[in-house]
Write a protein that holds these residues in place. Structure first.
Motif, PDB file in Angstrom:
ATOM      1  N   LEU A  56     -36.788  93.799   0.985  1.00 41.45           N
ATOM      2  CA  LEU A  56     -36.532  94.309   2.336  1.00 41.45           C
ATOM      3  C   LEU A  56     -36.948  95.773   2.442  1.00 41.45           C
ATOM      4  O   LEU A  56     -37.627  96.173   3.383  1.00 41.45           O
ATOM      5  N   THR A  85     -36.653  87.307   4.811  1.00 38.96           N
ATOM      6  CA  THR A  85     -35.858  87.325   3.581  1.00 38.96           C
ATOM      7  C   THR A  85     -35.676  85.896   3.084  1.00 38.96           C
ATOM      8  O   THR A  85     -35.417  84.999   3.882  1.00 38.96           O
ATOM      9  N   GLN A 122     -30.123  91.246  -0.186  1.00 36.34           N
ATOM     10  CA  GLN A 122     -31.306  92.073   0.069  1.00 36.34           C
ATOM     11  C   GLN A 122     -30.919  93.423   0.682  1.00 36.34           C
ATOM     12  O   GLN A 122     -31.560  94.425   0.438  1.00 36.34           O
ATOM     13  N   SER A 156     -38.414  93.030   9.785  1.00 35.78           N
ATOM     14  CA  SER A 156     -37.773  92.219   8.746  1.00 35.78           C
ATOM     15  C   SER A 156     -36.790  91.274   9.410  1.00 35.78           C
ATOM     16  O   SER A 156     -35.988  91.694  10.240  1.00 35.78           O
ATOM     17  N   ASP A 207     -41.638  90.082   7.856  1.00 31.05           N
ATOM     18  CA  ASP A 207     -41.225  89.706   6.517  1.00 31.05           C
ATOM     19  C   ASP A 207     -39.914  88.947   6.642  1.00 31.05           C
ATOM     20  O   ASP A 207     -38.987  89.414   7.310  1.00 31.05           O
ATOM     21  N   LEU A 227     -33.671  88.801   8.752  1.00 25.21           N
ATOM     22  CA  LEU A 227     -32.647  88.423   7.787  1.00 25.21           C
ATOM     23  C   LEU A 227     -31.664  87.482   8.447  1.00 25.21           C
ATOM     24  O   LEU A 227     -31.168  87.773   9.543  1.00 25.21           O
ATOM     25  N   GLN A 278     -30.317  84.876   1.218  1.00 28.55           N
ATOM     26  CA  GLN A 278     -30.243  86.147   0.480  1.00 28.55           C
ATOM     27  C   GLN A 278     -30.097  87.371   1.356  1.00 28.55           C
ATOM     28  O   GLN A 278     -30.352  88.482   0.908  1.00 28.55           O
ATOM     29  N   TRP A 279     -29.715  87.163   2.608  1.00 26.37           N
ATOM     30  CA  TRP A 279     -29.766  88.313   3.513  1.00 26.37           C
ATOM     31  C   TRP A 279     -28.854  89.446   3.062  1.00 26.37           C
ATOM     32  O   TRP A 279     -29.225  90.616   3.100  1.00 26.37           O
ATOM     33  N   SER A 291     -34.688  95.966  -3.238  1.00 25.29           N
ATOM     34  CA  SER A 291     -35.093  94.645  -2.763  1.00 25.29           C
ATOM     35  C   SER A 291     -36.384  94.691  -1.957  1.00 25.29           C
ATOM     36  O   SER A 291     -36.852  95.756  -1.532  1.00 25.29           O
ATOM     37  N   VAL A 309     -35.276  95.902  11.975  1.00 29.17           N
ATOM     38  CA  VAL A 309     -34.638  94.890  11.132  1.00 29.17           C
ATOM     39  C   VAL A 309     -33.774  94.007  12.020  1.00 29.17           C
ATOM     40  O   VAL A 309     -32.894  94.508  12.725  1.00 29.17           O
TER      41      VAL A 309
END
Lengths: 642, 82
Positions: free
Chosen positions: A124, A108, A116, A78, A106, A80, A112-113, A122, A132
């Motif tokens: 996330l 974010t 999330q 993820s 993925d 972010l 919006q980090w 969310s 992450v």
């Protein structure tokens, strides 16, 4: 169009000749065997691609995603951050492909980090990431301070920002168990005072430095990994990595031109998390470690050390290699030379920095180098995909890439003064932990060479093992050993029954769970300490049977202690402790991978009964009744349990 | 390099970025003409053109070019100035 002249180019990789043609070929060849196809994709990725080429290769990877072999390592990432990050996705995926790793990413939504992370519902968390990456800009962490702020006020503001971030780390970790990777903010506000900046605690430069230091401490305390772009960008210049026009136009902090470079840095850490970092550095000699050809120029004719600039440059390269050896990188030699002549350079040349006992393996003959690397791999019990091969000769490099594409071969520049930078920039040996064990590793492999010599001089294996005078010390996981244990769990491929990978947080979770039995073992012998090299995790069996069973969730041993009958001793300890914990039976599982064929029959050989075998996956389940008095013999070593 | 040559190079870049070898590019072509021509592709086209022609666009220039013809004319001006 090639990024070769850009400061952000992947200069250690070979130029991407025939890129368009190779992609077109791959697109047409849909009937290939999936393994060959993936290997071909990986080989294309292992070139100096610019951002457009990276995008095209990523599209091809995506189109063929369903043909990727099942045993290729994967990771869900993820991303972010506070800037636009979408253009980094192809770069990360292609750089991971370069390391034989498939990454699903993925991103974010922009801006919006924080939300999330805070919202348990969310996207996330729905994505279930294994890693992450948090990449907020400095301005997203900390607002501007007044210029008359005192040092104490600046410290307070920075501490609050970092505490806030640490809370987000913990939240992500508690909800996902993922490895957390924090980018060090690198795009600073322009200086207001110039050289006087550091004297003003509230100035942008002083605040950025303070935050940078606070982040180091917090990350170390929380077990968070750093993506240190701040240091990496320092060597290149932030204005080459970021483009202010594109920042204002599209909120891209990283310019597309620099995306392959940033993606490669990210993928290095992802690969390290998955245990795919390189471990062995195989070095050519003539014109690589010294100038000239020792066979022609003689011991006095080669150029190394004081006396010339080129000699100083070769000596500086050797010093860098020696430091890498001290860090735990295993050093070896592959040279086309007469063995005695090549060895004499290390024993008799006064200016030589590296000595013969810095090398765990020394191959000098007239045969081809891919064969030499195969022998070294066998000798060290390490996979060729953990090898880096350094050679100044383009023909040798080309041959190696062709015959052993899994070996990393840096495109060494012509000038020896650039060798260090080439190797350092390539980032082959990225780590996610560092322990005292690491500093001794190269020496341990060197000692293994001496053990092999003993082995060949001893009559039978029993007396060889007794002559080693081994002591195995077993204990439950201890907090201080967790980094090393996590490292072994993520790096060990050959003697690994289930190849289950766990993060440091998960390992600590096992320690705290009273139903889980953990074992870590250290082996020493008369040649020295092999360090912490065996790990076993047992948890209550959930196979639905009524007996009180403990299942061996994880059992692995470092390959440097294979062939010493440590497995018998480990089983003896595990069986005894399982029995004490009230278990009637010990269950074992073998999950086959491409690399753990070595232990396919381990449970049978140790006296387990086969319970079940899945003919499709090859996975097998085994049982060892603890009611039986029979335990494996352990009289070849001294066993201590603490 | 004159404007038609620049246009031909630009067309090549655009087809490459959009991964659509059959996309017909004319001076009137703009982002609205292709479903994959989003802001990400747009930036990629701009950066690829900078790489190809060895120039650097300013923010205002990026915003002023509305179609391929404008863009090619802008590149021609910048190449001449350089």
């Amino acid at each position: 169009m090639s990024g070769s002249h850009s400061p952000c180019s992947l200069h250690w990789l070979p130029p991407a000749d025939r890129f368009a043609a190779r992609v077109a070929e791959l697109r047409d060849r849909t009937d290939d065997d999936p393994e060959q196809r993936f290997a071909a994709l990986r080989a294309v990725a292992d070139h100096r691609l610019d951002f457009l080429e990276t995008r095209r290769l990523d599209r091809l990877l995506e189109e063929t995603a369903d043909t990727v072999p099942a045993d290729v390592p994967r990771l869900r990432l993820s991303l972010l951050g506070s800037a636009t990050l979408d253009h980094l996705v192809p770069a990360i995926r292609v750089a991971a492909l370069r390391r034989g790793l498939v990454v699903d990413v993925d991103v974010t939504p922009f801006g919006q980090w924080r939300q999330q992370i805070l919202d348990p519902e969310s996207a996330l968390y729905a994505f279930e990431p294994g890693c992450v990456l948090l990449a907020p800009d400095l301005s997203a962490l900390l607002s501007e301070l007044p210029l008359d702020a005192t040092a104490a006020e600046a410290a307070l503001a920075v501490d609050e920002a970092v505490d806030d971030l640490a809370q987000l780390w913990r939240m992500v970790r508690d909800r996902t168990g993922a490895a957390i990777l924090q980018e060090t903010p690198w795009l600073d506000a322009p200086p207001l005072y110039g050289h006087f900046e550091r004297h003003v605690p509230g100035s942008p430069g002083a605040v950025a430095r303070r935050l940078d230091r606070a982040l180091d401490e917090a990350a170390a305390k929380e077990g968070v990994l750093l993506l240190d772009l701040r240091s990496a960008v320092y060597g290149i210049g932030a204005h080459h990595v970021s483009d202010s026009a594109l920042w204002h136009h599209a909120k891209q902090a990283v310019s597309p031109l620099a995306a392959p470079w940033v993606g490669d840095h990210i993928a290095r850490i992802l690969a390290a998390i998955r245990g795919l970092s390189k471990k062995v550095l195989v070095l050519d000699l003539d014109n690589t470690l010294w100038g000239g050809v020792i066979g022609d120029d003689g011991l006095d004719g080669i150029v190394v050390g004081q006396g010339s600039a080129a000699g100083e440059a070769f000596a500086a390269f050797q010093r860098y290699l020696k430091r890498l050896g001290g860090r735990g990188v295993v050093l070896a030699v592959s040279s086309k030379n007469d063995r005695a002549v090549a060895r004499a350079a290390f024993t008799d040349h006064p200016e030589m920095v590296l000595r013969i006992d810095d090398f765990a393996s020394f191959e000098a003959d007239w045969n081809d180098k891919p064969a030499a690397l195969r022998r070294i791999a066998e000798e060290l019990s390490l996979g060729l995909d953990s090898f880096v091969f350094v050679d100044d000769n383009p023909a040798e490099r080309a041959l190696m890439r062709q015959i052993l594409p899994q070996v990393a071969v840096p495109e060494l520049p012509e000038a020896p003064e650039l060798y260090v930078r080439c190797l350092a920039d390539a980032g082959y040996f990225e780590a996610v932990s560092f322990t005292a064990e690491d500093t001794r590793r190269n020496a341990q492999y060197v000692a293994n060479r001496e053990r092999r010599e003993l082995e060949s001089s001893t009559q039978d294996i029993e007396s060889f093992l007794r002559d080693l005078r081994m002591t195995l010390q077993v204990s439950p996981f201890r907090s201080a050993d967790v980094p090393r244990i996590t490292q072994l769990i993520n790096k060990t491929n050959q003697f690994n029954m289930t190849t289950r990978r766990y993060t440091e947080a998960e390992v600590r979770g096992f320690m705290q769970d009273p139903k889980v039995l953990t074992f870590a073992a250290r082996l020493s012998d008369r040649f020295g300490d092999n360090g912490l090299t065996s790990v076993v995790i047992c948890r209550p069996s959930d196979d639905g049977r009524t007996e009180a069973g403990l299942e061996i969730d994880t059992w692995l041993m470092s390959c440097r202690i294979l062939g010493r009958r440590i497995e018998q001793a480990m089983l003896a300890v595990v069986a005894e402790k399982a029995s004490e914990a009230g278990a009637d039976v010990l269950l074992g599982r073998y999950r086959p991978t491409k690399k753990n064929g070595l232990v396919k029959e381990l449970y049978r050989n140790l006296g387990f009964e086969l319970r079940e075998i899945n003919n499709r996956t090859g996975e097998s389940t085994w049982a060892f009744p603890l009611s039986m008095p029979a335990r494996p013999a352990t009289d070849h070593l001294q066993l201590q349990y603490e | 390099m004159d404007v038609p040559d620049i246009q031909a190079s630009l067309a090549e870049i655009i087809r490459d970025v959009l991964d659509d070898p059959d996309f017909e590019v004319t001076p009137e072509t703009s982002a609205a003409d292709h479903s994959d021509w989003d802001s990400f592709s747009h930036i990629s086209i701009i950066v690829a053109a900078e790489m190809r022609f060895g120039i650097k666009f300013q923010t205002a220039e990026i915003e002023s070019a509305c179609n391929v013809g404008d863009f090619a004319a802008l590149i021609a001006r910048k190449c001449q100035a350089a």
